[in-house]
Write a protein that holds these residues in place. Structure first.
Motif, PDB file in Angstrom:
ATOM      1  N   VAL A 152       0.350  -1.445   0.250  1.00 23.39           N
ATOM      2  CA  VAL A 152      -0.005  -0.078   0.438  1.00 23.39           C
ATOM      3  C   VAL A 152       0.620   1.200  -0.249  1.00 23.39           C
ATOM      4  CG1 VAL A 152      -1.791   0.928   0.923  1.00 23.39           C
ATOM      5  CG2 VAL A 152      -1.946  -1.259   0.924  1.00 23.39           C
ATOM      6  N   LEU A 153       0.948   2.378  -1.268  1.00 22.74           N
ATOM      7  CA  LEU A 153       1.357   3.486  -1.059  1.00 22.74           C
ATOM      8  C   LEU A 153       0.700   4.515  -0.681  1.00 22.74           C
ATOM      9  CD1 LEU A 153       2.775   2.821  -4.808  1.00 22.74           C
ATOM     10  CD2 LEU A 153       4.169   2.349  -2.689  1.00 22.74           C
ATOM     11  N   THR A 154      -0.982   4.316  -0.757  1.00 24.71           N
ATOM     12  CA  THR A 154      -1.364   5.582  -0.121  1.00 24.71           C
ATOM     13  C   THR A 154      -2.218   5.138  -0.466  1.00 24.71           C
ATOM     14  OG1 THR A 154      -2.328   6.226  -2.522  1.00 24.71           O
ATOM     15  CG2 THR A 154      -0.317   7.298  -1.969  1.00 24.71           C
ATOM     16  N   PRO A 155      -3.613   5.787   0.075  1.00 24.67           N
ATOM     17  CA  PRO A 155      -4.938   5.305   0.488  1.00 24.67           C
ATOM     18  C   PRO A 155      -5.255   5.211  -0.619  1.00 24.67           C
ATOM     19  CG  PRO A 155      -4.754   7.014   1.956  1.00 24.67           C
ATOM     20  CD  PRO A 155      -3.395   7.357   1.284  1.00 24.67           C
ATOM     21  N   THR A 156      -5.494   5.071  -1.942  1.00 15.41           N
ATOM     22  CA  THR A 156      -5.714   5.246  -3.252  1.00 15.41           C
ATOM     23  C   THR A 156      -4.793   4.831  -3.776  1.00 15.41           C
ATOM     24  OG1 THR A 156      -5.470   7.578  -3.907  1.00 15.41           O
ATOM     25  CG2 THR A 156      -7.946   6.710  -2.987  1.00 15.41           C
ATOM     26  N   GLN A 157      -3.520   4.052  -3.754  1.00 17.07           N
ATOM     27  CA  GLN A 157      -3.187   3.458  -5.074  1.00 17.07           C
ATOM     28  C   GLN A 157      -1.933   2.214  -3.896  1.00 17.07           C
ATOM     29  OE1 GLN A 157      -0.402   7.186  -5.253  1.00 17.07           O
ATOM     30  NE2 GLN A 157      -1.040   6.774  -7.457  1.00 17.07           N
ATOM     31  N   ILE A 158      -1.721   1.146  -5.242  1.00 13.42           N
ATOM     32  CA  ILE A 158      -1.475  -0.159  -4.283  1.00 13.42           C
ATOM     33  C   ILE A 158      -0.409  -0.267  -5.019  1.00 13.42           C
ATOM     34  CG2 ILE A 158      -1.518  -2.720  -3.710  1.00 13.42           C
ATOM     35  CD1 ILE A 158      -4.812  -1.569  -2.773  1.00 13.42           C
ATOM     36  N   GLU A 159       1.220  -0.858  -4.320  1.00 16.00           N
ATOM     37  CA  GLU A 159       1.951  -1.218  -5.908  1.00 16.00           C
ATOM     38  C   GLU A 159       2.009  -2.105  -5.676  1.00 16.00           C
ATOM     39  OE1 GLU A 159       6.802  -0.351  -5.817  1.00 16.00           O
ATOM     40  OE2 GLU A 159       5.596  -1.454  -4.519  1.00 16.00           O
ATOM     41  N   SER A 183       1.206   6.319 -25.588  1.00 15.09           N
ATOM     42  CA  SER A 183       1.706   5.198 -24.714  1.00 15.09           C
ATOM     43  C   SER A 183       1.426   5.152 -23.329  1.00 15.09           C
ATOM     44  CB  SER A 183       3.516   6.668 -24.541  1.00 15.09           C
ATOM     45  OG  SER A 183       4.239   6.006 -26.085  1.00 15.09           O
ATOM     46  N   PRO A 184       0.573   3.886 -23.569  1.00 15.58           N
ATOM     47  CA  PRO A 184       0.230   3.414 -22.542  1.00 15.58           C
ATOM     48  C   PRO A 184       1.254   2.980 -21.077  1.00 15.58           C
ATOM     49  CG  PRO A 184      -0.179   1.778 -23.559  1.00 15.58           C
ATOM     50  CD  PRO A 184       0.380   3.297 -24.918  1.00 15.58           C
ATOM     51  N   THR A 185       0.963   2.857 -20.004  1.00 21.87           N
ATOM     52  CA  THR A 185       1.728   2.502 -19.067  1.00 21.87           C
ATOM     53  C   THR A 185       1.047   1.102 -19.070  1.00 21.87           C
ATOM     54  OG1 THR A 185       0.293   2.641 -17.007  1.00 21.87           O
ATOM     55  CG2 THR A 185       1.970   4.882 -17.830  1.00 21.87           C
ATOM     56  N   TYR A 186       1.824   0.479 -18.045  1.00 21.59           N
ATOM     57  CA  TYR A 186       1.364  -0.756 -17.463  1.00 21.59           C
ATOM     58  C   TYR A 186       0.131  -0.945 -17.171  1.00 21.59           C
ATOM     59  CZ  TYR A 186       5.546  -2.841 -19.642  1.00 21.59           C
ATOM     60  OH  TYR A 186       6.994  -3.726 -20.452  1.00 21.59           O
ATOM     61  N   ALA A 187      -0.423  -0.078 -15.729  1.00 20.69           N
ATOM     62  CA  ALA A 187      -1.170   0.067 -15.464  1.00 20.69           C
ATOM     63  C   ALA A 187      -2.766   0.352 -16.307  1.00 20.69           C
ATOM     64  CB  ALA A 187      -1.109   0.726 -14.213  1.00 20.69           C
ATOM     65  N   GLN A 188      -2.688   1.079 -16.805  1.00 19.70           N
ATOM     66  CA  GLN A 188      -3.539   1.545 -17.949  1.00 19.70           C
ATOM     67  C   GLN A 188      -3.911   0.139 -19.062  1.00 19.70           C
ATOM     68  OE1 GLN A 188      -0.998   4.733 -20.310  1.00 19.70           O
ATOM     69  NE2 GLN A 188      -2.766   6.184 -19.031  1.00 19.70           N
TER      70      GLN A 188
END
Length: 334
Positions: A152-159, A183-188
């Protein structure tokens, strides 16, 4: 004990004693987990897996739970592991790393006898987890894969970290070609793929046509294609009709796409949404019907638990093993 009152030598001795007691306690925990898994008590308590029981009931973090489960499973085949853990000759993390290695090797088609596993345990005595990984990499580099990692990085972001093989990278490249991003990111890319799989995004007519061609091409390799033969039905269903698809869908909806098992011990309902299958409450083999009120939705752990309750452990154990709990299947949403 007030540690501030201890002399330096006594403090060091006290710390060593505490660590020794901790190792012995860990061995006792592994013994308990082995017996709990053997009896499938986690399923009776409403948990879909031993891992979920360790996290939700015993309050281990994900990594600590998996570490102990892996070590326990190796100790089941190689009992000497517990003695070496007790004495401090081999660390818990090294034992778990070995089990992960043996599991990866088995998937690639190579099996190890208990004596061979013990030999490797002896070879990693006194080694850290990283040193153990290096040793195993000398034997089979492909089987020493870093564990998946969630942070968990932030309340809305997880690595999320994991290792992608060559086939997955090809699929990512194909998915990237479907997107209208420069150039989409892997997350996208992953978000787009998941939305597509869940029906939240639609392909263009041209892309649907291309996919249809791919499906037809793959189907043409089916052994039943073009032969006029129909796929054999399971022996258990040859003398009865299929359950209507609407009845199956209604069962899934009634259970809210979640395992319907409720523990008779604590009233907890299983939270699993993976590998769900429609099952009979009163078994078909015991004259149970396909009526909607006799159907329920269960995860693999509770399918097996119910089977043991109905037919007994001795009869059912030969049909499945505890390792089948790691298998994940897909249930298409109605």
């Amino acid at each position: 004990m007030n540690l501030k009152l201890l002399s330096s030598p006594d403090l060091i001795k006290s710390a060593e004693t505490a660590v020794e007691n901790e190792r012995k306690a860990t061995g006792v925990v592994l013994d308990h987990l082995r017996e709990i898994e053997h009896r499938r008590l986690f399923a009776e308590l409403g948990y879909a897996s031993l891992f979920e029981y360790c996290v939700k009931s015993l309050r281990y973090c994900n990594a600590s739970a998996q570490l102990r489960i892996d070590a326990m499973r190796l100790s089941r085949e190689v009992p000497e592991v517990l003695e070496k853990l007790d004495s401090g000759e081999v660390s818990l993390s090294s034992i778990a790393t070995l089990q992960q290695f043996f599991r990866a090797e088995k998937k690639s088609g190579k099996s190890y006898a208990p004596s061979e596993k013990l030999d490797l345990v002896i070879q990693v005595e006194g080694k850290s987890r990283e040193e153990t990984q290096r040793k195993l990499a000398e034997i089979s580099p492909a089987s020493v894969i870093p564990l998946e990692h969630v942070r968990v990085l932030t309340p809305t972001q997880i690595e999320i970290k994991f290792v992608a093989d060559e086939e997955m990278m090809k699929l990512i490249a194909e998915m990237k070609a479907l997107m209208n991003e420069p150039s989409p990111t892997y997350a996208q890319i992953l978000t787009f793929a998941l939305q597509l799989a869940l029906g939240e995004k639609k392909l263009t007519p041209q892309r649907r046509a291309q996919n249809q061609v791919r499906r037809e091409t793959s189907q043409s390799t089916s052994p039943h294609e073009g032969t006029g033969q129909q796929k054999e039905r399971p022996e258990s269903r040859k003398n009865r009709p299929y359950i209507p698809i609407e009845t199956l869908r209604a069962t899934v909806r009634r259970s809210e796409n979640r395992c319907a098992f409720v523990s008779p011990v604590n009233g907890q309902r299983c939270k699993s949404t993976q590998a769900l299958q429609v099952e009979h409450i009163h078994p078909f083999a015991k004259n149970g019907t396909d009526d909607p009120e006799n159907l329920t939705l269960l995860c693999p752990a509770h399918q097996r638990f119910q089977a043991i309750q109905e037919y007994g452990a001795e009869k059912m154990e030969r049909h499945f093993s505890v390792f089948e709990y790691d298998t994940v299947f897909e249930l298409r949403r109605p």
